[in-house]
Design a protein around this motif. Structure first.
Motif, short mmCIF file in Angstrom:
data_model
loop_
_atom_site.label_atom_id
_atom_site.label_comp_id
_atom_site.label_asym_id
_atom_site.label_seq_id
_atom_site.Cartn_x
_atom_site.Cartn_y
_atom_site.Cartn_z
N ALA A 156 15.62 -78.06 -74.84
CA ALA A 156 15.38 -77.31 -73.75
C ALA A 156 16.26 -77.62 -72.47
O ALA A 156 16.19 -78.52 -72.17
CB ALA A 156 13.91 -77.59 -73.38
N THR A 157 17.23 -76.63 -72.39
CA THR A 157 18.25 -76.85 -71.56
C THR A 157 18.17 -76.08 -70.12
O THR A 157 17.44 -75.36 -69.83
CB THR A 157 19.75 -76.35 -71.92
OG1 THR A 157 19.81 -75.15 -72.10
CG2 THR A 157 19.73 -76.79 -73.41
N LYS A 158 19.06 -76.23 -69.35
CA LYS A 158 19.37 -75.65 -67.91
C LYS A 158 19.25 -73.97 -68.19
O LYS A 158 18.87 -73.38 -67.34
CB LYS A 158 20.36 -76.08 -66.99
CG LYS A 158 20.74 -75.33 -66.06
CD LYS A 158 19.97 -75.69 -64.65
CE LYS A 158 20.39 -75.08 -63.40
NZ LYS A 158 19.51 -75.17 -62.32
N LYS A 159 19.61 -73.80 -69.40
CA LYS A 159 20.05 -72.22 -69.65
C LYS A 159 18.75 -71.78 -70.44
O LYS A 159 19.02 -70.47 -70.86
CB LYS A 159 21.39 -71.99 -70.06
CG LYS A 159 22.43 -72.45 -68.91
CD LYS A 159 23.72 -71.93 -69.43
CE LYS A 159 24.90 -72.13 -68.53
NZ LYS A 159 26.07 -71.73 -68.85
N GLY A 160 18.07 -72.72 -71.30
CA GLY A 160 17.04 -71.90 -71.98
C GLY A 160 16.84 -72.94 -73.35
O GLY A 160 17.39 -74.04 -73.37
N MET A 178 11.10 -77.00 -63.59
CA MET A 178 10.97 -77.68 -62.38
C MET A 178 12.03 -76.80 -61.68
O MET A 178 13.00 -76.46 -61.96
CB MET A 178 11.17 -78.94 -62.47
CG MET A 178 12.32 -79.66 -62.86
SD MET A 178 12.76 -81.42 -62.78
CE MET A 178 12.90 -81.53 -60.91
N ALA A 179 11.82 -77.03 -60.18
CA ALA A 179 12.90 -76.46 -59.35
C ALA A 179 14.29 -77.40 -59.42
O ALA A 179 14.07 -78.57 -59.64
CB ALA A 179 12.45 -76.47 -57.77
N ASP A 180 15.31 -76.86 -59.48
CA ASP A 180 16.51 -77.64 -59.46
C ASP A 180 17.67 -76.73 -58.89
O ASP A 180 18.53 -76.28 -59.59
CB ASP A 180 16.95 -77.73 -61.03
CG ASP A 180 18.19 -78.60 -61.14
OD1 ASP A 180 18.30 -79.60 -60.54
OD2 ASP A 180 19.14 -78.02 -61.85
#
Length: 289
Positions: free
Chosen positions: A70-74, A116-118
């Motif tokens: 599960a990454t920053k992009k999906g 989460m917010a990033d």
């Protein structure tokens, strides 16, 4: 306890999500802010750092081999040979103000991971998603501050989930057949001065082990939410525990670097630790997709 071993000076910026592979007898974990994951063979001391090119919030093993992330992009599958991500779902699109943060696989091979917010928009709220083996994605919990530790009781009837800024671990009734949750209730609520509950794992006796960010400890809770044991650690920000070793009786603990002005007081921050315990953990389930 005095038997905390400092086993690897990996100096992770944000070490997280340790997963023990029973088949390989190795430990995997991510360094979110360095866009990579680690693999350690404790017997040979072979340590690999594998760059992925994008922040990885959490990874899990697959039944067919390899890893799901599960990454920053999906959500994506990782091809170890080609060193390539193949995206299978992007539940929050290209939103630069969100990223995945933690997760785990349930007993039916579904991959749960939360956001989460990033980014610049600190008002963004997180969501806990469930990725099913068929590739479908389901939003299971919304309005989360920082989605964190998740795990299930040995009988797979209870799911535990952490929302760190609320200093709370909650419990849900879990239906393994349908993958649904219900009957939310507070399992543990701690004072802010004790740190933020972060990653968690569940042992074979049904006790819950939670790492405390800014709390320098891992706490073992009984199934009623009462403190059973506290492991003090030489770092400010332990992030997550995971059972490993041949008999699943070794607790591996990842950690993160604190702020610059706190690092001199915690020189082992970001490193990997291990504690021999008197209870066994549960083997991690694998993603069935």
């Amino acid at each position: 306890m005095s038997n905390v071993e400092h086993i690897l000076p990996c100096r992770n910026k944000l070490g997280e999500g340790p997963v023990w592979s029973v088949d390989e007898q190795v430990l995997y974990w991510v360094d979110i802010e360095n866009d990579c994951y680690h693999r350690l063979d404790p017997l040979s001391d072979k340590h690999d750092v594998i760059p992925v090119g994008v922040p990885i919030g959490v990874l899990a093993l697959r039944t067919s081999g390899g890893l799901v992330m599960a990454t920053k992009k999906g959500f994506a599958l990782w091809d170890e040979e080609e060193k390539k991500l193949t995206y299978i779902a992007r539940p929050f699109g290209e939103n630069p103000d969100l990223r995945f943060n933690d997760g785990a696989v349930d007993c039916r091979g579904r991959f749960w991971a939360g956001t989460m917010a990033d980014g610049e928009n600190v008002q963004e709220r997180g969501t806990l998603y469930r990725l099913d083996p068929d590739g479908s994605v389901h939003a299971m919990i919304t309005d989360i501050g920082v989605s964190n530790g998740i795990g299930w009781s040995p009988d797979n009837r209870t799911m535990y989930f952490t929302d760190s800024p609320t200093y709370t671990i909650v419990a849900y009734d879990f239906d393994a057949e349908t993958g649904t949750i219900s009957n939310r209730r507070i399992f543990v609520e701690t004072p802010a001065e004790e740190g933020d509950p972060d990653g968690l794992t569940v042992d074979s006796e049904g006790y819950i082990w939670s790492a405390y960010w800014n709390g320098s400890k891992v706490v073992r809770y009984d199934p009623q939410g009462q403190v059973d044991q506290v492991i003090q650690l030489p770092v400010l920000r332990p992030t997550a525990p995971a059972f490993g070793g041949q008999y699943l009786d070794e607790l591996y603990i990842t950690s993160a670097l604190p702020e610059e002005d706190q690092r001199a007081a915690y020189p082992l921050s970001g490193d990997l630790f291990r504690v021999k315990v008197e209870v066994k953990g549960l083997a991690k389930y694998k993603f069935a997709g």
